[in-house]
Design an enzyme around this catalytic site. Structure first.
Site, PDB file in Angstrom:
ATOM      1  N   ASP A  14      36.670  39.846  45.248  1.00  0.00           N
ATOM      2  CA  ASP A  14      37.487  38.976  44.411  1.00  0.00           C
ATOM      3  C   ASP A  14      37.297  39.420  42.967  1.00  0.00           C
ATOM      4  O   ASP A  14      36.163  39.471  42.467  1.00  0.00           O
ATOM      5  CB  ASP A  14      37.054  37.514  44.554  1.00  0.00           C
ATOM      6  CG  ASP A  14      37.523  36.890  45.859  1.00  0.00           C
ATOM      7  OD1 ASP A  14      38.508  37.400  46.436  1.00  0.00           O
ATOM      8  OD2 ASP A  14      36.908  35.911  46.304  1.00  0.00           O
ATOM      9  N   ASP A  70      45.599  30.734  52.649  1.00  0.00           N
ATOM     10  CA  ASP A  70      44.489  29.842  52.334  1.00  0.00           C
ATOM     11  C   ASP A  70      44.797  28.492  52.974  1.00  0.00           C
ATOM     12  O   ASP A  70      45.778  27.829  52.606  1.00  0.00           O
ATOM     13  CB  ASP A  70      44.324  29.688  50.822  1.00  0.00           C
ATOM     14  CG  ASP A  70      43.962  31.011  50.153  1.00  0.00           C
ATOM     15  OD1 ASP A  70      43.188  31.766  50.751  1.00  0.00           O
ATOM     16  OD2 ASP A  70      44.454  31.276  49.044  1.00  0.00           O
TER      17      ASP A  70
END
Length: 266
Positions: A18, A137
Site C-alpha cells: 500500500d 473492499d
C-alpha cells in the site's frame, strides 16, 4: 465450462504494498496508517525471497481524485520479474494503458469499476480479461433486501458505502469480463487475526475466476486456513512480512508441510 478444481493447482502467495505519497504504508481497517519503507526496495526484497506476485495500491489516488504515481510503478517494474498488479486512481482506458506501459502485468479497478462497470468490459476487450482485476473492499453489515449476503461494497479506500451487495457485484464483474477478483475484508484488514473466511468462501464458490483473499493474515496458519477451506486461489499478505515476522520462504515451507500446494521458494 466448469471451474478447474483449485485444490489441484498451486496456490499463490502475493504481497501487497500500500503506497501513500510514494512510501509504503500500513494501517488497521484502513485507518491509522504509518510509513514503513520504500516500495521499490521492499519489492526487490520480496522478489528475492521468492514471492509469487506483488500488488501495488496507491491508496489515496481515488479519494484524492488524482492519477496513480506512475514513476513508482515504473521503478518497481524495473526491479522485479514476477507478475505485478497495480491499482488506485485508475479511471479510464488511458490510465490502464499508462500503468501497463509502465511495466505492470495487471491493473486492479475498485472505485472506478463500481461507479462505471463498463470500464471492466472495455478494459477486458482491449487488453484481455487476464489484465483486469476487480478490487473489492467488503464490509460486514446487517442482511437486508439490498444486501442479502450481509457484505457491502465500499469504495474510496473503504471510506464510502455503495449499498451494493458484494456477492452480486462479484458475479456481475465476472460477467463483465474481469479475470480475477481481489477480495479485501475491511473488518479483518490489518488485524492479524486471520482472513474473513465467510465472505471469501461465499464469493470464491460463486464465481469461476480466481479469487485472492485479502485482509487479516498474521501467521502462516491463517494462509493455510483460507487456501484450504475457502476456495481462494491466492492469499495476499502484508503486515506479517513488512514487520519481518516471517519470510516468504518460511511461509511457503510451512504451507508445503501442511499439504498446501504452493510454488517452490528455492
Amino acid at each position: 465450462m466448469g471451474r478447474v478444481d483449485s485444490k489441484m493447482l498451486s496456490k499463490r502467495i502475493i504481497i501487497c504494498l500500500d503506497v501513500r505519497e510514494g512510501r509504503t504504508t500500513k494501517g488497521i481497517k484502513f485507518k491509522e496508517n504509518i510509513d514503513i519503507g520504500d516500495p521499490v526496495a521492499m519489492a526487490r526484497d520480496y522478489y528475492e525471497q521468492g514471492v509469487d506476485e506483488l500488488v501495488f495500491y496507491d491508496i489515496t489516488a481515488s479519494s484524492d481524485k488524482r492519477s496513480i504515481l506512475i514513476d513508482v510503478v515504473d521503478n518497481v517494474a524495473r526491479t522485479i520479474f514476477i507478475p505485478f498488479s497495480v491499482g488506485g486512481g485508475i479511471r479510464s482506458i488511458d490510465d490502464i494503458y499508462a500503468v501497463l506501459y509502465a511495466g505492470a502485468e495487471k491493473i486492479s479497478v475498485n472505485t472506478a469499476a463500481a461507479l462505471n462497470p463498463r470500464l471492466i468490459t472495455e478494459g477486458a476487450n482491449i487488453f484481455g480479461s487476464q489484465c483486469i482485476v476487480l478490487g473489492m473492499d467488503a464490509k460486514r453489515v446487517e442482511k437486508s433486501r439490498k444486501i442479502p449476503s450481509g457484505y457491502e461494497v465500499w469504495i474510496n479506500g473503504g471510506r464510502t458505502p455503495m449499498a451494493i451487495d458484494a456477492l452480486e457485484w462479484a458475479k456481475q464483474a465476472e460477467d463483465l469480463g474481469a479475470g480475477e477478483i481481489c477480495l479485501n475484508s475491511i473488518d479483518a484488514d490489518g488485524t492479524n487475526d486471520g482472513y474473513e473466511l465467510t465472505v471469501t468462501s461465499l464469493i470464491s464458490r460463486a464465481v469461476s475466476i480466481p479469487v485472492i483473499a485479502s485482509g487479516g493474515a498474521g501467521k502462516p496458519e491463517h494462509l493455510r486456513d483460507v487456501l484450504m477451506e475457502s476456495g481462494a486461489d491466492a492469499a495476499l499478505i502484508a503486515s506479517m512480512v513488512h514487520y519481518r515476522q516471517y519470510t516468504v520462504g518460511e511461509i511457503k515451507s510451512y504451507l508445503q508441510g501442511e499439504g498446501v500446494p504452493v510454488r517452490s521458494f528455492i
